[in-house]
Design a protein around this motif. Structure first.
Motif, PDB file in Angstrom:
ATOM      1  N   GLY A   1      34.876  -3.421  -2.770  1.00 36.13           N
ATOM      2  CA  GLY A   1      34.042  -2.867  -1.714  1.00 36.13           C
ATOM      3  C   GLY A   1      34.242  -1.370  -1.623  1.00 36.13           C
ATOM      4  N   TYR A   2      33.153  -0.659  -1.321  1.00 38.92           N
ATOM      5  CA  TYR A   2      33.191   0.800  -1.291  1.00 38.92           C
ATOM      6  C   TYR A   2      32.823   1.332   0.088  1.00 38.92           C
ATOM      7  CZ  TYR A   2      33.800   0.402  -6.272  1.00 38.92           C
ATOM      8  OH  TYR A   2      34.311   0.088  -7.503  1.00 38.92           O
ATOM      9  N   GLU A   3      33.168   2.589   0.309  1.00 28.66           N
ATOM     10  CA  GLU A   3      32.990   3.240   1.603  1.00 28.66           C
ATOM     11  C   GLU A   3      31.540   3.197   2.087  1.00 28.66           C
ATOM     12  OE1 GLU A   3      33.738   7.643   3.427  1.00 28.66           O
ATOM     13  OE2 GLU A   3      35.192   6.882   1.972  1.00 28.66           O
ATOM     14  N   ASN A   4      30.589   3.254   1.171  1.00 28.65           N
ATOM     15  CA  ASN A   4      29.171   3.251   1.547  1.00 28.65           C
ATOM     16  C   ASN A   4      28.664   1.868   1.941  1.00 28.65           C
ATOM     17  OD1 ASN A   4      28.962   1.906  -0.884  1.00 28.65           O
ATOM     18  ND2 ASN A   4      27.663   3.439  -1.875  1.00 28.65           N
ATOM     19  N   GLY A   5      29.539   0.875   1.972  1.00 33.15           N
ATOM     20  CA  GLY A   5      29.163  -0.479   2.367  1.00 33.15           C
ATOM     21  C   GLY A   5      28.772  -1.376   1.203  1.00 33.15           C
ATOM     22  N   GLU A   6      28.603  -0.812   0.023  1.00 28.51           N
ATOM     23  CA  GLU A   6      28.253  -1.630  -1.138  1.00 28.51           C
ATOM     24  C   GLU A   6      29.490  -2.353  -1.655  1.00 28.51           C
ATOM     25  OE1 GLU A   6      26.109   0.397  -4.205  1.00 28.51           O
ATOM     26  OE2 GLU A   6      24.814   1.413  -2.769  1.00 28.51           O
ATOM     27  N   SER A   7      29.255  -3.518  -2.228  1.00 24.66           N
ATOM     28  CA  SER A   7      30.351  -4.245  -2.867  1.00 24.66           C
ATOM     29  C   SER A   7      29.813  -4.912  -4.129  1.00 24.66           C
ATOM     30  CB  SER A   7      30.970  -5.275  -1.920  1.00 24.66           C
ATOM     31  OG  SER A   7      30.061  -6.289  -1.629  1.00 24.66           O
ATOM     32  N   TYR A   8      30.724  -5.130  -5.052  1.00 22.63           N
ATOM     33  CA  TYR A   8      30.374  -5.705  -6.349  1.00 22.63           C
ATOM     34  C   TYR A   8      31.405  -6.764  -6.692  1.00 22.63           C
ATOM     35  CZ  TYR A   8      27.726  -1.399  -6.482  1.00 22.63           C
ATOM     36  OH  TYR A   8      26.871  -0.371  -6.162  1.00 22.63           O
ATOM     37  N   ARG A   9      30.914  -7.855  -7.266  1.00 19.34           N
ATOM     38  CA  ARG A   9      31.800  -8.937  -7.676  1.00 19.34           C
ATOM     39  C   ARG A   9      31.766  -9.045  -9.191  1.00 19.34           C
ATOM     40  NH1 ARG A   9      31.424 -13.515  -2.964  1.00 19.34           N
ATOM     41  NH2 ARG A   9      32.463 -14.753  -4.550  1.00 19.34           N
ATOM     42  N   LEU A  10      32.957  -9.051  -9.774  1.00 16.66           N
ATOM     43  CA  LEU A  10      33.096  -9.152 -11.220  1.00 16.66           C
ATOM     44  C   LEU A  10      33.841 -10.440 -11.547  1.00 16.66           C
ATOM     45  CD1 LEU A  10      34.201  -5.481 -11.936  1.00 16.66           C
ATOM     46  CD2 LEU A  10      31.931  -6.477 -12.306  1.00 16.66           C
ATOM     47  N   ALA A  11      33.284 -11.226 -12.464  1.00 21.13           N
ATOM     48  CA  ALA A  11      33.938 -12.460 -12.896  1.00 21.13           C
ATOM     49  C   ALA A  11      35.268 -12.123 -13.556  1.00 21.13           C
ATOM     50  CB  ALA A  11      33.043 -13.213 -13.871  1.00 21.13           C
ATOM     51  N   VAL A  12      36.274 -12.921 -13.277  1.00 20.94           N
ATOM     52  CA  VAL A  12      37.586 -12.700 -13.863  1.00 20.94           C
ATOM     53  C   VAL A  12      37.507 -12.835 -15.382  1.00 20.94           C
ATOM     54  CG1 VAL A  12      39.966 -13.549 -13.970  1.00 20.94           C
ATOM     55  CG2 VAL A  12      38.804 -13.374 -11.770  1.00 20.94           C
ATOM     56  N   GLU A  13      36.703 -13.749 -15.873  1.00 19.01           N
ATOM     57  CA  GLU A  13      36.528 -13.872 -17.324  1.00 19.01           C
ATOM     58  C   GLU A  13      36.041 -12.550 -17.914  1.00 19.01           C
ATOM     59  OE1 GLU A  13      34.007 -16.445 -20.652  1.00 19.01           O
ATOM     60  OE2 GLU A  13      33.411 -16.532 -18.543  1.00 19.01           O
ATOM     61  N   TYR A  14      35.076 -11.929 -17.277  1.00 15.65           N
ATOM     62  CA  TYR A  14      34.547 -10.637 -17.730  1.00 15.65           C
ATOM     63  C   TYR A  14      35.665  -9.584 -17.746  1.00 15.65           C
ATOM     64  CZ  TYR A  14      31.719  -6.314 -17.420  1.00 15.65           C
ATOM     65  OH  TYR A  14      31.174  -5.060 -17.616  1.00 15.65           O
ATOM     66  N   LEU A  15      36.448  -9.535 -16.679  1.00 14.98           N
ATOM     67  CA  LEU A  15      37.553  -8.583 -16.616  1.00 14.98           C
ATOM     68  C   LEU A  15      38.576  -8.856 -17.718  1.00 14.98           C
ATOM     69  CD1 LEU A  15      37.974  -8.594 -12.754  1.00 14.98           C
ATOM     70  CD2 LEU A  15      37.173  -6.662 -14.129  1.00 14.98           C
ATOM     71  N   ARG A  16      38.839 -10.130 -17.986  1.00  9.85           N
ATOM     72  CA  ARG A  16      39.838 -10.496 -19.000  1.00  9.85           C
ATOM     73  C   ARG A  16      39.377 -10.101 -20.399  1.00  9.85           C
ATOM     74  NH1 ARG A  16      42.662 -11.014 -22.575  1.00  9.85           N
ATOM     75  NH2 ARG A  16      44.276 -12.558 -22.992  1.00  9.85           N
ATOM     76  N   VAL A  17      38.128 -10.392 -20.729  1.00 13.10           N
ATOM     77  CA  VAL A  17      37.675 -10.110 -22.101  1.00 13.10           C
ATOM     78  C   VAL A  17      37.420  -8.623 -22.313  1.00 13.10           C
ATOM     79  CG1 VAL A  17      36.781 -12.440 -22.440  1.00 13.10           C
ATOM     80  CG2 VAL A  17      35.217 -10.642 -21.730  1.00 13.10           C
ATOM     81  N   PHE A  18      37.295  -7.860 -21.222  1.00 11.17           N
ATOM     82  CA  PHE A  18      37.140  -6.407 -21.321  1.00 11.17           C
ATOM     83  C   PHE A  18      38.381  -5.683 -20.802  1.00 11.17           C
ATOM     84  CE2 PHE A  18      32.770  -7.604 -21.934  1.00 11.17           C
ATOM     85  CZ  PHE A  18      32.353  -6.693 -22.895  1.00 11.17           C
ATOM     86  N   SER A  19      39.524  -6.337 -20.880  1.00  8.90           N
ATOM     87  CA  SER A  19      40.779  -5.702 -20.459  1.00  8.90           C
ATOM     88  C   SER A  19      40.962  -4.384 -21.206  1.00  8.90           C
ATOM     89  CB  SER A  19      41.958  -6.626 -20.766  1.00  8.90           C
ATOM     90  OG  SER A  19      43.177  -5.934 -20.568  1.00  8.90           O
ATOM     91  N   PRO A  20      41.425  -3.350 -20.500  1.00 10.36           N
ATOM     92  CA  PRO A  20      41.644  -2.061 -21.152  1.00 10.36           C
ATOM     93  C   PRO A  20      42.922  -2.006 -21.985  1.00 10.36           C
ATOM     94  CG  PRO A  20      42.231  -1.912 -18.851  1.00 10.36           C
ATOM     95  CD  PRO A  20      41.642  -3.288 -19.062  1.00 10.36           C
ATOM     96  N   SER A  21      43.611  -3.105 -22.127  1.00  9.50           N
ATOM     97  CA  SER A  21      44.882  -3.115 -22.854  1.00  9.50           C
ATOM     98  C   SER A  21      44.689  -2.906 -24.353  1.00  9.50           C
ATOM     99  CB  SER A  21      45.608  -4.443 -22.625  1.00  9.50           C
ATOM    100  OG  SER A  21      44.942  -5.483 -23.317  1.00  9.50           O
ATOM    101  N   ALA A  22      45.709  -2.388 -24.991  1.00 10.83           N
ATOM    102  CA  ALA A  22      45.682  -2.227 -26.447  1.00 10.83           C
ATOM    103  C   ALA A  22      45.611  -3.588 -27.133  1.00 10.83           C
ATOM    104  CB  ALA A  22      46.913  -1.460 -26.909  1.00 10.83           C
TER     105      ALA A  22
END
Length: 127
Positions: free
Chosen positions: A21-42
């Protein structure tokens, strides 16, 4: 211009989504699967272009914990044991903005590799 800083972070366990959630009232939901497969890790991204490791079988991955990393990032602790890589505010914003293109590209790479989002074998989850 840098990305906005979330004012609220919430994990929706049943939906397996991280809400920012952001200060302007907007919020975004990201699937954990999406976060996992696009992990910034080496481990996932490699150390340069073309060194990425395609993440397969992550359809049901969840989060065990979320910890702040200073004032600039989150460390996500996935329930498959992955917990390397910091999700900076800039990177999370990029994931939000590029979600559709990133996901389409990921699905195409899975198809090209003959791989699946489905986990292999029997999944045992700790509650």
């Amino acid at each position: 211009m840098s990305a906005p800083t979330p004012t609220r972070v919430h994990y929706h366990r049943k939906a397996q989504e991280l809400e920012l959630g952001y200060e302007n009232g907007e919020s975004y939901r990201l699937a954990v699967e999406y976060l996992r497969v696009f992990s910034p890790s080496a481990e996932v991204r490699g150390h340069g272009r073309g060194q990425e490791t395609l993440q397969v079988g992550k359809k049901f991955v969840g989060l065990k914990d979320i910890t702040p990393a200073g004032r600039y990032a989150l460390k996500l602790h996935f329930d498959d044991g992955h917990d390397s890589g910091l999700f900076s505010w800039d990177y999370l914003w990029w994931l939000i903005e590029q979600r559709e293109a990133n996901w389409a590209d990921y699905l195409q790479r899975l198809e090209d590799a003959g791989a699946s989002r489905e986990p292999l074998g029997i999944e045992i989850r700790q509650l």
